[in-house]
Motif scaffolding. Structure first.
Motif, PDB file in Angstrom:
ATOM      1  N   TRP A   1      39.844  35.747  48.471  1.00 60.52           N
ATOM      2  CA  TRP A   1      40.785  36.443  47.592  1.00 60.52           C
ATOM      3  C   TRP A   1      42.198  35.874  47.635  1.00 60.52           C
ATOM      4  O   TRP A   1      42.919  35.923  46.638  1.00 60.52           O
ATOM      5  CB  TRP A   1      40.793  37.929  47.939  1.00 60.52           C
ATOM      6  CG  TRP A   1      39.445  38.546  47.783  1.00 60.52           C
ATOM      7  CD1 TRP A   1      38.678  39.117  48.764  1.00 60.52           C
ATOM      8  CD2 TRP A   1      38.658  38.635  46.584  1.00 60.52           C
ATOM      9  NE1 TRP A   1      37.483  39.539  48.246  1.00 60.52           N
ATOM     10  CE2 TRP A   1      37.441  39.259  46.918  1.00 60.52           C
ATOM     11  CE3 TRP A   1      38.872  38.235  45.266  1.00 60.52           C
ATOM     12  CZ2 TRP A   1      36.442  39.509  45.976  1.00 60.52           C
ATOM     13  CZ3 TRP A   1      37.882  38.475  44.327  1.00 60.52           C
ATOM     14  CH2 TRP A   1      36.683  39.104  44.684  1.00 60.52           C
ATOM     15  N   THR A   2      42.600  35.341  48.769  1.00 58.15           N
ATOM     16  CA  THR A   2      43.949  34.762  48.868  1.00 58.15           C
ATOM     17  C   THR A   2      44.108  33.608  47.892  1.00 58.15           C
ATOM     18  O   THR A   2      45.092  33.526  47.131  1.00 58.15           O
ATOM     19  CB  THR A   2      44.225  34.274  50.302  1.00 58.15           C
ATOM     20  OG1 THR A   2      44.131  35.384  51.201  1.00 58.15           O
ATOM     21  CG2 THR A   2      45.613  33.662  50.393  1.00 58.15           C
ATOM     22  N   ASN A   3      43.135  32.703  47.889  1.00 55.51           N
ATOM     23  CA  ASN A   3      43.194  31.579  46.952  1.00 55.51           C
ATOM     24  C   ASN A   3      42.947  32.028  45.520  1.00 55.51           C
ATOM     25  O   ASN A   3      43.504  31.456  44.574  1.00 55.51           O
ATOM     26  CB  ASN A   3      42.178  30.500  47.342  1.00 55.51           C
ATOM     27  CG  ASN A   3      42.691  29.606  48.460  1.00 55.51           C
ATOM     28  OD1 ASN A   3      43.882  29.330  48.541  1.00 55.51           O
ATOM     29  ND2 ASN A   3      41.802  29.164  49.337  1.00 55.51           N
ATOM     30  N   ALA A   4      42.107  33.043  45.353  1.00 59.00           N
ATOM     31  CA  ALA A   4      41.836  33.555  44.004  1.00 59.00           C
ATOM     32  C   ALA A   4      43.130  34.077  43.382  1.00 59.00           C
ATOM     33  O   ALA A   4      43.420  33.823  42.205  1.00 59.00           O
ATOM     34  CB  ALA A   4      40.786  34.659  44.059  1.00 59.00           C
ATOM     35  N   ILE A   5      43.909  34.800  44.173  1.00 53.47           N
ATOM     36  CA  ILE A   5      45.192  35.316  43.678  1.00 53.47           C
ATOM     37  C   ILE A   5      46.136  34.179  43.328  1.00 53.47           C
ATOM     38  O   ILE A   5      46.748  34.156  42.253  1.00 53.47           O
ATOM     39  CB  ILE A   5      45.828  36.245  44.735  1.00 53.47           C
ATOM     40  CG1 ILE A   5      45.023  37.549  44.837  1.00 53.47           C
ATOM     41  CG2 ILE A   5      47.292  36.541  44.392  1.00 53.47           C
ATOM     42  CD1 ILE A   5      45.437  38.445  45.987  1.00 53.47           C
ATOM     43  N   ALA A   6      46.245  33.207  44.221  1.00 60.09           N
ATOM     44  CA  ALA A   6      47.161  32.083  43.992  1.00 60.09           C
ATOM     45  C   ALA A   6      46.786  31.293  42.734  1.00 60.09           C
ATOM     46  O   ALA A   6      47.648  30.938  41.920  1.00 60.09           O
ATOM     47  CB  ALA A   6      47.162  31.155  45.210  1.00 60.09           C
ATOM     48  N   LEU A   7      45.495  31.032  42.565  1.00 60.60           N
ATOM     49  CA  LEU A   7      45.036  30.247  41.406  1.00 60.60           C
ATOM     50  C   LEU A   7      45.225  31.005  40.093  1.00 60.60           C
ATOM     51  O   LEU A   7      45.660  30.436  39.093  1.00 60.60           O
ATOM     52  CB  LEU A   7      43.566  29.862  41.587  1.00 60.60           C
ATOM     53  CG  LEU A   7      43.274  28.841  42.689  1.00 60.60           C
ATOM     54  CD1 LEU A   7      41.763  28.739  42.942  1.00 60.60           C
ATOM     55  CD2 LEU A   7      43.836  27.468  42.314  1.00 60.60           C
ATOM     56  N   ASN A   8      44.911  32.289  40.104  1.00 61.07           N
ATOM     57  CA  ASN A   8      45.089  33.075  38.880  1.00 61.07           C
ATOM     58  C   ASN A   8      46.563  33.204  38.510  1.00 61.07           C
ATOM     59  O   ASN A   8      46.927  33.174  37.336  1.00 61.07           O
ATOM     60  CB  ASN A   8      44.459  34.466  39.045  1.00 61.07           C
ATOM     61  CG  ASN A   8      42.949  34.428  38.851  1.00 61.07           C
ATOM     62  OD1 ASN A   8      42.457  34.070  37.788  1.00 61.07           O
ATOM     63  ND2 ASN A   8      42.211  34.797  39.883  1.00 61.07           N
ATOM     64  N   GLU A   9      47.413  33.351  39.523  1.00 61.53           N
ATOM     65  CA  GLU A   9      48.852  33.414  39.254  1.00 61.53           C
ATOM     66  C   GLU A   9      49.356  32.094  38.683  1.00 61.53           C
ATOM     67  O   GLU A   9      50.253  32.071  37.821  1.00 61.53           O
ATOM     68  CB  GLU A   9      49.605  33.772  40.537  1.00 61.53           C
ATOM     69  CG  GLU A   9      49.413  35.229  40.955  1.00 61.53           C
ATOM     70  CD  GLU A   9      50.140  35.568  42.236  1.00 61.53           C
ATOM     71  OE1 GLU A   9      50.451  34.632  43.013  1.00 61.53           O
ATOM     72  OE2 GLU A   9      50.401  36.772  42.474  1.00 61.53           O
ATOM     73  N   GLN A  10      48.761  31.007  39.147  1.00 60.64           N
ATOM     74  CA  GLN A  10      49.142  29.693  38.627  1.00 60.64           C
ATOM     75  C   GLN A  10      48.775  29.570  37.146  1.00 60.64           C
ATOM     76  O   GLN A  10      49.548  29.043  36.341  1.00 60.64           O
ATOM     77  CB  GLN A  10      48.426  28.592  39.431  1.00 60.64           C
ATOM     78  CG  GLN A  10      48.887  27.175  39.084  1.00 60.64           C
ATOM     79  CD  GLN A  10      48.223  26.133  39.975  1.00 60.64           C
ATOM     80  OE1 GLN A  10      47.748  26.436  41.064  1.00 60.64           O
ATOM     81  NE2 GLN A  10      48.180  24.901  39.496  1.00 60.64           N
TER      82      GLN A  10
END
Length: 215
Positions: free
Chosen positions: A17-26
Protein backbone atom coordinates in the motif's frame (compact mmCIF):
# COMPACT_ATOMS: atom_id res chain seq x y z
CA UNK A 1 1.53 6.69 -17.93
CA UNK A 2 0.01 3.34 -18.91
CA UNK A 3 3.03 1.55 -17.43
CA UNK A 4 2.69 3.54 -14.22
CA UNK A 5 -0.99 2.61 -13.91
CA UNK A 6 -0.10 -1.03 -14.41
CA UNK A 7 2.42 -0.75 -11.60
CA UNK A 8 -0.22 0.69 -9.25
CA UNK A 9 -2.44 -2.31 -9.93
CA UNK A 10 0.37 -4.75 -9.19
CA UNK A 11 1.33 -3.04 -5.94
CA UNK A 12 -2.31 -3.21 -4.82
CA UNK A 13 -2.60 -6.89 -5.67
CA UNK A 14 0.37 -7.75 -3.45
CA UNK A 15 -0.78 -5.40 -0.69
CA UNK A 16 2.12 -2.96 -1.03
CA UNK A 17 0.00 0.00 0.00
CA UNK A 18 2.86 2.43 0.62
CA UNK A 19 4.03 2.18 -2.98
CA UNK A 20 0.45 2.04 -4.24
CA UNK A 21 -0.23 5.40 -2.60
CA UNK A 22 2.97 6.94 -3.95
CA UNK A 23 2.36 5.72 -7.51
CA UNK A 24 -1.28 6.81 -7.60
CA UNK A 25 -0.34 10.23 -6.24
CA UNK A 26 2.26 10.49 -8.98
CA UNK A 27 -0.38 9.79 -11.62
CA UNK A 28 -2.70 12.40 -10.13
CA UNK A 29 -0.01 15.05 -10.53
CA UNK A 30 -0.44 14.62 -14.29
CA UNK A 31 -4.11 13.60 -14.33
CA UNK A 32 -5.74 15.13 -11.22
CA UNK A 33 -9.25 14.15 -12.29
CA UNK A 34 -8.59 10.55 -13.32
CA UNK A 35 -11.49 8.74 -11.65
CA UNK A 36 -9.95 5.26 -11.66
CA UNK A 37 -6.79 6.58 -10.02
CA UNK A 38 -8.77 8.53 -7.42
CA UNK A 39 -10.70 5.38 -6.53
CA UNK A 40 -7.51 3.30 -6.36
CA UNK A 41 -5.84 5.85 -4.10
CA UNK A 42 -8.90 6.02 -1.84
CA UNK A 43 -8.88 2.23 -1.54
CA UNK A 44 -5.18 2.31 -0.65
CA UNK A 45 -5.84 4.92 2.06
CA UNK A 46 -8.60 2.71 3.48
CA UNK A 47 -6.17 -0.19 3.55
CA UNK A 48 -3.64 1.71 5.67
CA UNK A 49 -6.26 3.00 8.07
CA UNK A 50 -6.78 6.55 6.74
CA UNK A 51 -10.56 6.75 6.25
CA UNK A 52 -10.67 10.56 6.27
CA UNK A 53 -8.29 10.77 3.31
CA UNK A 54 -10.25 8.05 1.53
CA UNK A 55 -13.55 9.85 2.14
CA UNK A 56 -12.18 13.08 0.71
CA UNK A 57 -11.12 11.29 -2.47
CA UNK A 58 -14.43 9.47 -2.89
CA UNK A 59 -16.22 12.81 -2.50
CA UNK A 60 -14.03 14.25 -5.25
CA UNK A 61 -14.93 11.30 -7.49
CA UNK A 62 -18.63 12.04 -6.97
CA UNK A 63 -18.04 15.70 -7.82
CA UNK A 64 -16.73 14.46 -11.17
CA UNK A 65 -19.16 11.58 -11.62
CA UNK A 66 -22.16 11.72 -9.29
CA UNK A 67 -23.25 8.19 -10.26
CA UNK A 68 -19.90 6.47 -9.74
CA UNK A 69 -20.91 3.19 -8.00
CA UNK A 70 -17.54 2.59 -6.31
CA UNK A 71 -17.47 5.99 -4.62
CA UNK A 72 -21.17 5.84 -3.70
CA UNK A 73 -20.93 2.48 -1.98
CA UNK A 74 -17.67 3.17 -0.15
CA UNK A 75 -18.87 6.55 1.09
CA UNK A 76 -21.99 4.87 2.39
CA UNK A 77 -19.82 2.40 4.30
CA UNK A 78 -17.54 5.12 5.62
CA UNK A 79 -20.58 7.01 6.91
CA UNK A 80 -22.00 3.89 8.53
CA UNK A 81 -21.02 4.33 12.20
CA UNK A 82 -21.96 0.75 13.07
CA UNK A 83 -19.80 -0.69 10.28
CA UNK A 84 -16.83 1.48 11.22
CA UNK A 85 -16.95 0.25 14.82
CA UNK A 86 -16.36 -3.34 13.80
CA UNK A 87 -13.51 -2.67 11.40
CA UNK A 88 -10.34 -4.62 12.24
CA UNK A 89 -6.96 -2.87 11.83
CA UNK A 90 -5.58 -4.32 8.61
CA UNK A 91 -2.05 -4.50 9.95
CA UNK A 92 -3.27 -7.00 12.55
CA UNK A 93 -5.80 -8.75 10.35
CA UNK A 94 -3.34 -9.98 7.73
CA UNK A 95 -0.66 -11.38 10.03
CA UNK A 96 0.56 -14.56 8.36
CA UNK A 97 1.12 -17.83 10.24
CA UNK A 98 2.80 -20.72 8.38
CA UNK A 99 0.35 -23.55 7.80
CA UNK A 100 -2.59 -21.56 9.21
CA UNK A 101 -3.02 -18.69 6.77
CA UNK A 102 -2.81 -18.16 3.03
CA UNK A 103 -3.31 -15.37 0.50
CA UNK A 104 -5.30 -16.81 -2.41
CA UNK A 105 -6.06 -15.26 -5.78
CA UNK A 106 -9.58 -16.20 -6.79
CA UNK A 107 -10.49 -17.76 -10.13
CA UNK A 108 -13.53 -17.04 -12.33
CA UNK A 109 -13.94 -13.69 -10.61
CA UNK A 110 -17.35 -12.03 -10.68
CA UNK A 111 -18.23 -9.04 -12.84
CA UNK A 112 -16.31 -5.84 -12.18
CA UNK A 113 -19.50 -4.23 -10.88
CA UNK A 114 -19.51 -6.73 -8.00
CA UNK A 115 -15.77 -6.82 -7.31
CA UNK A 116 -15.42 -3.03 -7.35
CA UNK A 117 -17.64 -2.73 -4.27
CA UNK A 118 -15.40 -4.88 -2.10
CA UNK A 119 -12.98 -3.32 0.35
CA UNK A 120 -9.86 -4.65 1.98
CA UNK A 121 -10.62 -6.28 5.32
CA UNK A 122 -14.23 -7.10 4.46
CA UNK A 123 -15.22 -10.49 5.83
CA UNK A 124 -16.53 -13.04 3.35
CA UNK A 125 -17.95 -16.56 3.46
CA UNK A 126 -16.43 -19.74 2.04
CA UNK A 127 -19.08 -22.14 0.78
CA UNK A 128 -18.66 -25.67 -0.53
CA UNK A 129 -20.68 -26.53 -3.62
CA UNK A 130 -20.11 -29.23 -6.26
CA UNK A 131 -16.62 -30.03 -4.93
CA UNK A 132 -15.66 -26.36 -5.22
CA UNK A 133 -15.25 -23.59 -2.68
CA UNK A 134 -16.93 -20.31 -3.56
CA UNK A 135 -16.18 -16.92 -1.99
CA UNK A 136 -19.40 -15.06 -1.15
CA UNK A 137 -19.69 -11.45 0.02
CA UNK A 138 -21.84 -10.02 2.83
CA UNK A 139 -24.71 -9.47 0.42
CA UNK A 140 -24.70 -13.11 -0.64
CA UNK A 141 -23.12 -12.34 -4.00
CA UNK A 142 -20.60 -14.64 -5.70
CA UNK A 143 -17.08 -13.17 -5.81
CA UNK A 144 -14.97 -16.01 -7.18
CA UNK A 145 -13.76 -19.53 -6.50
CA UNK A 146 -10.64 -21.02 -4.95
CA UNK A 147 -8.14 -22.97 -7.12
CA UNK A 148 -8.85 -26.70 -7.41
CA UNK A 149 -5.76 -27.86 -5.49
CA UNK A 150 -6.67 -25.69 -2.50
CA UNK A 151 -10.34 -26.70 -2.75
CA UNK A 152 -9.50 -30.40 -2.56
CA UNK A 153 -7.46 -29.89 0.58
CA UNK A 154 -9.75 -27.48 2.41
CA UNK A 155 -12.99 -29.32 1.62
CA UNK A 156 -11.73 -32.40 3.46
CA UNK A 157 -10.69 -30.27 6.43
CA UNK A 158 -13.91 -28.23 6.47
CA UNK A 159 -16.21 -31.21 6.17
CA UNK A 160 -14.35 -32.88 9.06
CA UNK A 161 -14.81 -29.88 11.35
CA UNK A 162 -11.98 -27.41 10.77
CA UNK A 163 -13.15 -23.79 10.65
CA UNK A 164 -11.81 -20.84 8.66
CA UNK A 165 -12.29 -17.08 8.43
CA UNK A 166 -11.79 -15.31 5.11
CA UNK A 167 -11.33 -11.64 4.26
CA UNK A 168 -10.88 -9.54 1.15
CA UNK A 169 -7.21 -8.65 0.87
CA UNK A 170 -6.90 -6.85 -2.47
CA UNK A 171 -9.14 -6.17 -5.45
CA UNK A 172 -8.65 -4.53 -8.81
CA UNK A 173 -10.97 -4.71 -11.82
CA UNK A 174 -11.40 -8.43 -12.53
CA UNK A 175 -8.88 -9.70 -9.98
CA UNK A 176 -9.40 -10.42 -6.31
CA UNK A 177 -7.21 -11.90 -3.57
CA UNK A 178 -8.51 -13.15 -0.25
CA UNK A 179 -6.81 -13.92 3.06
CA UNK A 180 -7.87 -17.20 4.68
CA UNK A 181 -7.09 -18.06 8.29
CA UNK A 182 -7.61 -21.33 10.13
CA UNK A 183 -9.46 -20.60 13.38
CA UNK A 184 -10.17 -24.14 14.54
CA UNK A 185 -8.35 -27.42 13.88
CA UNK A 186 -9.87 -30.70 15.07
CA UNK A 187 -7.74 -33.21 16.93
CA UNK A 188 -7.83 -35.60 14.01
CA UNK A 189 -5.72 -33.16 12.01
CA UNK A 190 -3.71 -31.63 14.86
CA UNK A 191 -0.45 -32.37 13.00
CA UNK A 192 -1.77 -31.48 9.55
CA UNK A 193 -1.37 -27.84 8.46
CA UNK A 194 -4.25 -26.34 6.51
CA UNK A 195 -1.90 -24.87 3.93
CA UNK A 196 1.40 -26.18 2.60
CA UNK A 197 4.09 -24.34 0.71
CA UNK A 198 5.02 -27.19 -1.60
CA UNK A 199 2.32 -27.56 -4.23
CA UNK A 200 3.30 -31.13 -5.00
CA UNK A 201 3.05 -32.30 -1.41
CA UNK A 202 0.36 -34.88 -0.82
CA UNK A 203 -1.80 -35.19 2.24
CA UNK A 204 -2.82 -38.58 3.59
CA UNK A 205 -5.78 -38.48 5.91
CA UNK A 206 -5.85 -40.92 8.78
CA UNK A 207 -9.06 -42.69 9.66
CA UNK A 208 -10.57 -41.08 12.76
CA UNK A 209 -10.37 -43.04 15.99
CA UNK A 210 -13.53 -43.72 17.94
CA UNK A 211 -12.29 -41.79 20.95
CA UNK A 212 -11.28 -38.69 18.99
CA UNK A 213 -13.45 -35.61 19.31
CA UNK A 214 -13.33 -32.14 17.91
CA UNK A 215 -11.69 -29.49 19.99
Amino acid sequence: MTVLKSQTIQTALVGDWTNAIALNEQILQEEPNDIDTLNRLAFAYLSVGKPKDAKSLYEKVLSLDMKNPIAIRNLKRLNDVKANKVNIPLNNLFIEEPGKTKVIELLNVADKKVVAYLRSGEKIDLRIKRNKIFAIDSENQYIGMLPDDICQRLIKFMEAGNQYDAYVRTVDSNRACIFVREIKRIKRFRDQPSFISMEKAKLSFKAPQEDEESE
